[in-house]
Structure formats: structure tokens, C-alpha cells
Design an enzyme around this catalytic site. Structure first.
Site, short mmCIF file in Angstrom:
data_model
loop_
_atom_site.label_atom_id
_atom_site.label_comp_id
_atom_site.label_asym_id
_atom_site.label_seq_id
_atom_site.Cartn_x
_atom_site.Cartn_y
_atom_site.Cartn_z
N LYS A 26 53.18 35.09 83.79
CA LYS A 26 54.20 34.08 84.14
C LYS A 26 53.75 32.70 83.66
O LYS A 26 54.53 31.96 83.07
CB LYS A 26 54.40 34.03 85.66
CG LYS A 26 55.26 32.88 86.13
CD LYS A 26 55.38 32.83 87.62
CE LYS A 26 54.35 31.95 88.28
NZ LYS A 26 54.56 30.50 88.08
N ASN A 27 52.49 32.37 83.91
CA ASN A 27 52.03 31.02 83.60
C ASN A 27 51.86 30.79 82.11
O ASN A 27 51.57 29.68 81.68
CB ASN A 27 50.71 30.72 84.33
CG ASN A 27 50.95 30.50 85.81
OD1 ASN A 27 52.10 30.41 86.25
ND2 ASN A 27 49.87 30.41 86.57
N ARG A 96 59.80 24.48 88.85
CA ARG A 96 58.84 23.38 88.67
C ARG A 96 58.21 23.37 87.29
O ARG A 96 57.99 22.33 86.69
CB ARG A 96 57.70 23.55 89.69
CG ARG A 96 57.87 22.84 90.95
CD ARG A 96 56.51 22.48 91.52
NE ARG A 96 55.93 21.40 90.78
CZ ARG A 96 56.09 20.12 91.08
NH1 ARG A 96 56.81 19.77 92.10
NH2 ARG A 96 55.51 19.19 90.36
N ASP A 120 56.24 20.78 96.49
CA ASP A 120 55.82 22.16 96.32
C ASP A 120 54.99 22.57 97.52
O ASP A 120 54.21 21.79 98.03
CB ASP A 120 54.97 22.26 95.04
CG ASP A 120 54.87 23.68 94.55
OD1 ASP A 120 54.20 24.46 95.23
OD2 ASP A 120 55.45 23.98 93.51
N ASP A 308 44.89 30.67 92.22
CA ASP A 308 46.01 31.61 92.41
C ASP A 308 45.56 32.93 93.05
O ASP A 308 46.40 33.71 93.49
CB ASP A 308 46.72 31.88 91.08
CG ASP A 308 47.59 30.70 90.66
OD1 ASP A 308 47.82 29.80 91.48
OD2 ASP A 308 48.05 30.70 89.50
#
Ligand code: UD1
Length: 422
Positions: A26-27, A96, A120, A308
Site C-alpha cells: 500500500k505504501n 491522507r 489522523d 507500522d
């Protein structure tokens, strides 16, 4: 896209056993999609994860004038000769990470207006390093009417030393500098594999960047870039989550699609906790035969332990034998999720950016709320090690980072169901 509220019902007690294949990060993929803005024509990106953030990023790019097609794990982006420079609030507010269009718009157009998304749950996320970096390249940057506004006649290479190796700031500066005049050097650059993946794609488009994976990135500006095809790097955070899931449930999981070198420190910590880890060409296996031993974790930028995976480390510590200290150095509010773990009987205390946890043999099921993507996954792991059925609410957070999470858990032998909520 209206998402109906759902919860997960996680039955505790199963030992996970089997294989799981992880898709692209995803990142990484969101930044790769933004990078397509840098070249007129058709860019394709494969191994994209099937998560909501990909269509949301597609909408951000459509708002900038691109044609975007998401088909299975392939995203095709057709970028016009002159994209729009204005990413407005409706598109950006839902994602974001869409602030990563700032660098490419500045690089390509010398002009950008990118709305600022709201707060956030994992803590404050200022953009000062992004702005300072672009300013050093000759842009004027300001915040106006809830948007970051950048203007530059022509970007020029410069030496930029980051105060902290911010992932997002490094990415935005690189994506602006690739089309600047002259050479840009970023000192104290982020070294995450997702940065290396972006650099790999940009070089495939004709950029001249060296030093990916080191603290010094050198970017020789070029006049123009061409579209490319790129395969997204495997998601080390998802892979790491499965590694911790194996350890928490005293099971055995073979993870495919992730480079074990991207998880060196997390896998070493799991070995210290008693796990047996073996590497394979396309991934690794984690096996935990007995109750995990308590170990400490300290989050820091790559190659250290990733923030994470901090919630997964907390879930492990909550059932380990002994006392663990977990130190969070990247996001200030990431321990909010510990309150949820405490609802499950975890013996945890927070003192500033340290969490102190004494492991229990078993947690107790409770209704809990996912506060962000990773906290949600951490709660599911805790639920697997609890008695009874844990209800994890606000599943949409988990869905943003973990494609097919329930299917994967089920195939590994867990009993987890989705159910409508409220
Ligand atoms: C990215 C990841 C996120 C991961 C994080 C750290 C994406 C979409 N998200 O977030 O999952 O947890 O890297 O590995 O890729 N900071 C400033 N000023 C700035 C920029 C950042 O003070 O201009 C601070 C942040 O508040 C935070 C720290 O630096 O405390 C790290 O942030 P950063 O590395 O930029 O994370 P993101 O790119 O937002």
C-alpha cells in the site's frame, strides 16, 4: 463509495497453519500512481493490492485530468500533456497519502494546490519537511485556505538535509527533483524499501537517481520522463503482520511475495522471542512452538523496527512470558490502541512514548474498536489469542491495508467472520 459498517467476529484459540501470499505494498503503490503524473502517456503498475486506497488514489488522479483504469491488480494511468495542478478537498480528504501528488505536480508543472486532509488517529502529521524541501529547490510554498500551495518558475537542484528521515517528504522531494535543473542531494533521506521501489520506477521512466536504500539520495535532473511499466514491491508490513500472527497463535505460517530482507529486524525480534524463522526465495516461514518469551521493541525509521508493526508487537507482548517495553519513536499517538488491548485484559501501562506490558497466558475477548489500519490488525491478532469471540469494530480501517484479510485468516485455520455493525 458508501461503506456499510461492519465488524469482525474473531474466535480465539486457533493456531494458524499454512501459506499466505502477500501482494504489493500500500505504501508503495499510492506513490507509484502519483509518479505517473510525471510523464505524458500510459503508465501501468502491476501487483497492486486490492484495497480501497487504490481506487481512492485513482479518483485523485482523475481529478487532475488523468484517465485511470483499475483492473484486478493492474492500474493503468493515462496522463495528459498538461494535468491540472489542483487536487481539491473532496478527493484528498478521503486519502491522507494523496499529499504525495505535491512533488510530481511541482516537478512537472511548477505549480500545485493540494488540499490538506484532516487529522489522523496515529498522531500529528505536519508537512514542514515537504515544504522546506520544495522551497530549497526554489519553490514558494504556503498554506492557504486549507491547501498547500506551491509555485516555482523553474525548480533547481539543491542539497537538502532532512531533520528526520520522513518517508513522505523524501518521496515528494525526489518526485519534484527528477525534473529540476541540476543535481539535488537529499541527506538523511528515508531508506524504506518503498522509497527504493519508487526510485526504481522513476529510473525506469528515465530519471537519474542513485543511492536508493542509503541515507543519501542523489538526483540528476532530466528534461522529461517517459511512461513505464512497474511491478509494486511486496508489502512488508502485511508480511510482517503474518509473521507476528504465527508467533501470537503459536502456529506456523509460510509467507510468499515479500522479501525477507525487508523484515530483517522484525524477524530477528521474533527469533529472540523463540520463533523459528526460515527464509525462502519468495518469502519466509515463521513457526512458534511454545509460549513466546517477552522481548523489547523500539520503533525507528527503516531498517529498524517499523512503527507500522508496533501494534502487532504489542499483541505479542500481551501474551508473552515476561515483561516487555515497547518504545514508539515515530508517531506520537500510536499508543491509543493500547486502551483497546487493555479492554481485552492486557496488563499494559503507557508512560510517554513507552508501553510497559506484562504478558498474560491468555487474553479475554471483548468488543474493541480499530483506531487505524495497523491497530485494527493488532486487535485481530490479540483476538486470536483470547478466549471466546472478540468483536473488532470499524473494520473499514483494516480493509484499507489488508486485502482479503478474512479469507487469508480462514485459510490459515482461524474462525473469523464479517458481520454488519450497528
Ligand atoms: C509513511 C507511511 C506510514 C508509516 C510512516 C513511517 C505511507 C502512506 N504511510 O507515512 O504507514 O507509518 O511512513 O514509516 O507511506 N513529520 C514531520 N514533518 C514532515 C513530515 C513528517 O514532522 O514534514 C513527522 C511525522 O509527524 C511523523 C514522522 O515525521 O512523526 C514520520 O513521518 P513520515 O516518515 O513522513 O511518515 P508518512 O510518510 O506520513
Amino acid at each position: 463509495m458508501d461503506v456499510q459498517p461492519e465488524k469482525l467476529l474473531v474466535s480465539g484459540g486457533a493456531r494458524l497453519d499454512g501459506d499466505v501470499t502477500v501482494t504489493g505494498a500500500k505504501n508503495s503503490v499510492l506513490k507509484l500512481m502519483a509518479a505517473a503524473l510525471l510523464a505524458e502517456g500510459t503508465t501501468t503498475i502491476s501487483n497492486c493490492p486490492r484495497i480501497l486506497d487504490v481506487p481512492l488514489m485513482a479518483d485523485v488522479l482523475r481529478g487532475l485530468g488523468c484517465r485511470v483504469d483499475v483492473d484486478g491488480d493492474v492500474v493503468t494511468i493515462d496522463t495528459p500533456q498538461e494535468p491540472s495542478f489542483h487536487a481539491d478537498f473532496p478527493a484528498v480528504s478521503r486519502l491522507r497519502a494523496s499529499v504525495c501528488v505535491l512533488g510530481p505536480l511541482m516537478g512537472r508543472l511548477g505549480r500545485a494546490i493540494v488540499a490538506l486532509p484532516g487529522g489522523d488517529a496515529i498522531g500529528s502529521r505536519p508537512l514542514d519537511m515537504h515544504q522546506n524541501g520544495l522551497q530549497a529547490l526554489g519553490a514558494t510554498m504556503r498554506i492557504e485556505h486549507g491547501a498547500v500551495v506551491g509555485e516555482a518558475a523553474k525548480l533547481r537542484g539543491a542539497t537538502i538535509e532532512l531533520d528526520f528521515p520522513s518517508v513522505g517528504a523524501t518521496e515528494n522531494i525526489v518526485m519534484a527533483a527528477v525534473l529540476a535543473v541540476g543535481t539535488t542531494t537529499i541527506e538523511n533521506a528515508a531508506r524504506e524499501p518503498e522509497i527504493a521501489d519508487l526510485v526504481h520506477m522513476l529510473n525506469g521512466m528515465g530519471a537519474r537517481i542513485t543511492g536508493a536504500g542509503t541515507p543519501t539520495l542523489v538526483i540528476d535532473g532530466v528534461d522529461r520522463l517517459s511512461p513505464t511499466h512497474h511491478r509494486t514491491v511486496g508489502d512488508r508490513v502485511v508480511g510482517g503482520t503474518w509473521a507476528f500472527a504465527a508467533a501470537v497463535t503459536r502456529g506456523r505460517v509460510r509467507v510468499h511475495g515479500v522479501d525477507a530482507d525487508h523484515l530483517t529486524v522484525p524477524l530477528e525480534r521474533l527469533v529472540a522471542a523463540g520463533a523459528v524463522v526460515s527464509r525462502a526465495p519468495d518469502g519466509f516461514e515463521v513457526r512458534m512452538n511454545a509460549r513466546p518469551r517477552a522481548v523489547d521493541f523500539v520503533t525507528l525509521p527503516y531498517p529498524s523496527f517499523p512503527t507500522d508493526l508496533q501494534p502487532m508487537a504489542l499483541a505479542l507482548a500481551a501474551v508473552s512470558d515476561g515483561h516487555s517495553i515497547i518504545t514508539e519513536n515515530v508517531f506520537d499517538a500510536r499508543f491509543r490502541f493500547v486502551e483497546e488491548l487493555i479492554r481485552m485484559g492486557a496488563d499494559a501501562h503507557i508512560d510517554g512514548h513507552h508501553a510497559s506490558i506484562r504478558g498474560r497466558d491468555q487474553l479475554s475477548s471483548a468488543p474493541v474498536w480499530a483506531t487505524d489500519i495497523r491497530a485494527g490488525a493488532g486487535l485481530v491478532l490479540a483476538g486470536l489469542a483470547a478466549d471466546g469471540v472478540t468483536e473488532v469494530h470499524d473494520v473499514f480501517h483494516i480493509d484499507r491495508g489488508y486485502p482479503d484479510f478474512v479469507q487469508n485468516l480462514t485459510s490459515l485455520g482461524a474462525t473469523v467472520e464479517r458481520a454488519p455493525d450497528r
